[in-house]
Design a protein around this motif. Structure first.
Motif, PDB file in Angstrom:
ATOM      1  N   VAL A   1       0.829  -1.203   0.000  1.00  0.00           N
ATOM      2  CA  VAL A   1       0.000   0.000   0.000  1.00  0.00           C
ATOM      3  C   VAL A   1       0.866   1.257   0.000  1.00  0.00           C
ATOM      4  CG1 VAL A   1      -1.620   1.349   1.393  1.00  0.00           C
ATOM      5  CG2 VAL A   1      -2.016  -1.090   1.058  1.00  0.00           C
ATOM      6  N   GLU A   2       1.869   1.294   0.859  1.00  0.00           N
ATOM      7  CA  GLU A   2       2.740   2.471   0.904  1.00  0.00           C
ATOM      8  C   GLU A   2       3.591   2.570  -0.355  1.00  0.00           C
ATOM      9  OE1 GLU A   2       4.652   5.966   2.516  1.00  0.00           O
ATOM     10  OE2 GLU A   2       2.672   5.034   2.500  1.00  0.00           O
TER      11      GLU A   2
ATOM     12  N   ARG B   1       1.518   4.277  -2.912  1.00  0.00           N
ATOM     13  CA  ARG B   1       1.429   5.723  -2.660  1.00  0.00           C
ATOM     14  C   ARG B   1       2.692   6.455  -3.118  1.00  0.00           C
ATOM     15  NH1 ARG B   1       3.117   9.731   0.359  1.00  0.00           N
ATOM     16  NH2 ARG B   1       4.533   8.402   1.555  1.00  0.00           N
ATOM     17  N   LEU B   2       3.846   5.854  -2.883  1.00  0.00           N
ATOM     18  CA  LEU B   2       5.091   6.490  -3.314  1.00  0.00           C
ATOM     19  C   LEU B   2       5.130   6.634  -4.834  1.00  0.00           C
ATOM     20  CD1 LEU B   2       7.743   4.825  -0.958  1.00  0.00           C
ATOM     21  CD2 LEU B   2       6.775   7.129  -0.801  1.00  0.00           C
TER      22      LEU B   2
ATOM     23  N   LYS C   1       2.517   6.880  -6.822  1.00  0.00           N
ATOM     24  CA  LYS C   1       1.532   7.928  -7.158  1.00  0.00           C
ATOM     25  C   LYS C   1       2.125   9.320  -6.967  1.00  0.00           C
ATOM     26  CE  LYS C   1      -2.963   9.762  -5.653  1.00  0.00           C
ATOM     27  NZ  LYS C   1      -2.494  10.975  -4.942  1.00  0.00           N
ATOM     28  N   ASP C   2       2.840   9.517  -5.872  1.00  0.00           N
ATOM     29  CA  ASP C   2       3.344  10.852  -5.543  1.00  0.00           C
ATOM     30  C   ASP C   2       4.627  11.217  -6.273  1.00  0.00           C
ATOM     31  OD1 ASP C   2       1.207  11.095  -3.853  1.00  0.00           O
ATOM     32  OD2 ASP C   2       2.362  10.868  -1.992  1.00  0.00           O
TER      33      ASP C   2
ATOM     34  N   LEU D   1      -7.906   0.803  -0.997  1.00  0.00           N
ATOM     35  CA  LEU D   1      -6.659   1.373  -1.505  1.00  0.00           C
ATOM     36  C   LEU D   1      -6.895   2.780  -2.051  1.00  0.00           C
ATOM     37  CD1 LEU D   1      -3.669   1.107  -2.295  1.00  0.00           C
ATOM     38  CD2 LEU D   1      -4.407  -0.070  -4.382  1.00  0.00           C
TER      39      LEU D   1
ATOM     40  N   TYR E   1      -7.000   5.223   0.756  1.00  0.00           N
ATOM     41  CA  TYR E   1      -5.669   5.552   1.282  1.00  0.00           C
ATOM     42  C   TYR E   1      -4.931   6.513   0.358  1.00  0.00           C
ATOM     43  CZ  TYR E   1      -0.946   5.020   3.107  1.00  0.00           C
ATOM     44  OH  TYR E   1       0.287   5.276   3.631  1.00  0.00           O
ATOM     45  N   LEU E   2      -5.125   6.340  -0.949  1.00  0.00           N
ATOM     46  CA  LEU E   2      -4.451   7.205  -1.924  1.00  0.00           C
ATOM     47  C   LEU E   2      -5.117   8.572  -2.046  1.00  0.00           C
ATOM     48  CD1 LEU E   2      -3.761   4.632  -4.793  1.00  0.00           C
ATOM     49  CD2 LEU E   2      -2.170   5.430  -3.034  1.00  0.00           C
ATOM     50  N   GLU E   3      -6.213   8.764  -1.321  1.00  0.00           N
ATOM     51  CA  GLU E   3      -6.959  10.023  -1.322  1.00  0.00           C
ATOM     52  C   GLU E   3      -7.470  10.374  -2.719  1.00  0.00           C
ATOM     53  OE1 GLU E   3      -4.080  12.671   0.547  1.00  0.00           O
ATOM     54  OE2 GLU E   3      -5.052  12.340   2.490  1.00  0.00           O
TER      55      GLU E   3
ATOM     56  N   TRP F   1      -7.579   6.438 -12.286  1.00  0.00           N
ATOM     57  CA  TRP F   1      -6.263   6.994 -11.939  1.00  0.00           C
ATOM     58  C   TRP F   1      -5.153   6.280 -12.704  1.00  0.00           C
ATOM     59  CZ3 TRP F   1      -2.548   4.145  -8.928  1.00  0.00           C
ATOM     60  CH2 TRP F   1      -1.332   4.841  -8.775  1.00  0.00           C
TER      61      TRP F   1
END
Length: 387
Positions: free
Chosen positions: A224-225, A228-229, A231-232, A309, A312-314, A326
């Motif tokens: 999950v993290e 996110r990394l 994505k960002d 998920l 969490y990814l907003e 996305w």
């Protein structure tokens, strides 16, 4: 209720930070290396950063050699040639330097340096890993120059069997490099297209691990993290290759993806492996193109967890469709083709590829146990762009 039973393993010693490739000689020496063989690909072999690494080793008293005869999808012959170079030079360790192909080949060379069986005897099938003469394996320091495969924290190598036109996974727990160096300065020159394809490969690892039915809650959290990394930071790394923060975070995301996929992979990789073997296409790009089609095929089983998920990814709407949108939007922004047809792959071999995907080891942890016909159907959709 039957409680789960599982075996979990985690990565190795990882040195993270800008400029830390300069520490290579000390980590080689800590593993007892005096004559390491640096294994890389032809494109990297003559670059200043490779020359600098070799010079730093030699200045520290290490008699370092170089081997770079490796294809984009490394073959059994590449590994055999590397082992011959290792023995001819009297080497005692391996520096795995480069992208996933170089890292996979390097780890296989280190494995095979002291074996008396052929490479394919160690394919990840049944108890084949018990055949390995562990004492004959050479130690490895791994330094990735792309952020995608995560091979630096993996216990296996994907090697192409050119005679059979299949990719085989060579596995042993001690293939895991003893030391990993994640230095973002080594990745700043990576072109945007390769940055995008390798970054999407990192995403595919975390995403398939997250969706796997295998019991491994810690891997779920890492996945999950890792997502996110990506994505960002992947868009930032593609937009500005000199963005060291983005480069570093993508290296971390890549290692996290490969750590997470101890939970298993799925249909993306089950299809990407035979496609890579048959068409010699870039592995990360294949996963990037296949991603939305596999997500759609798995939707009936994974929709709820993808919704979590997305929260969490907003994303604007915590739902499966929002997450799929996305993925499609990011692929388009990064210049990833929407179909396999755009990279020259058609559906003529769909039935054969469907059978190969069904037999691939990654298929075993896909959320839905697809038939060969179902895999062929996903391939056709990915060729024609049908979602």
């Amino acid at each position: 209720m039957t409680l789960p039973i599982a075996n979990w393993n985690y990565p190795t010693s990882v040195k993270v930070g800008a400029g830390r490739a300069s520490e290579l000689p000390q980590w080689c020496a800590s593993l007892g290396m005096k004559r390491p063989l640096l294994v890389t690909d032809p494109g990297l072999a003559a670059l200043p950063m490779t020359v600098k690494l070799l010079d730093s080793c030699r200045s520290a008293g290490l008699d370092a050699g170089l081997f770079h005869a490796i294809k984009g999808n490394p073959t059994g012959k590449n590994v055999d040639d590397g082992v011959a170079a290792f023995k001819a030079g009297g080497h005692d360790g391996v520096i795995a330097f480069g992208g996933g192909s170089a890292l996979d080949a390097a780890k296989a060379i280190a494995l095979m340096a002291g074996q008396d069986r052929p490479l394919w005897d160690f394919e990840d099938v049944g108890d084949n890993h018990l055949r390995v003469n562990v004492a004959g394996m050479a130690p490895v320091v791994a330094i990735p120059t792309t952020a995608g495969t995560g091979s630096e924290v993996g216990r296996a190598s994907v090697i192409t069997d050119e005679r059979e036109h299949v990719k085989r996974i060579i596995f042993h727990a001690k293939m895991l490099p003893a030391v990993v160096i994640l230095d973002p300065e080594l990745t700043v020159g990576l072109p945007p297209k390769i940055t995008a394809a390798t970054g999407m490969d990192a995403l595919s690892h975390s995403l398939e691990a997250y969706c796997s039915p295998f019991y491994h809650p810690m891997a779920v959290g890492i996945a999950v993290e890792g997502i996110r990394l990506v994505k960002d930071y992947l868009p930032r790394a593609c937009e500005n290759g000199s963005d060291l923060e983005a480069r570093l975070q993508m290296l971390v995301a890549s290692s996290m993806g490969a750590t997470a996929f101890q939970r298993g992979l799925g249909a993306m990789h089950a299809l990407a492996h035979p496609l890579g073997a048959l068409y010699d296409a870039h592995h990360g790009l294949l996963n990037a193109i296949l991603m939305p089609y596999v997500l759609r095929a798995n939707q009936s089983v994974i929709a709820s967890r993808i919704g979590l998920l997305a929260r969490y990814l907003e994303l604007p709407d915590p739902s499966f469709d929002s997450f799929l949108d996305w993925v499609l939007e990011m692929r388009a922004a990064l210049g990833i083709p929407h179909t396999l047809a755009q990279i020259g792959i058609d559906a003529k071999e769909a039935e054969r590829i469907g059978r190969m995907a069904h037999a691939d080891g990654s298929a075993g942890t896909n959320p839905i146990p697809f038939t060969p016909q179902a895999y062929a159907g996903i391939l056709v959709n990915a060729v024609e762009g049908v979602l």
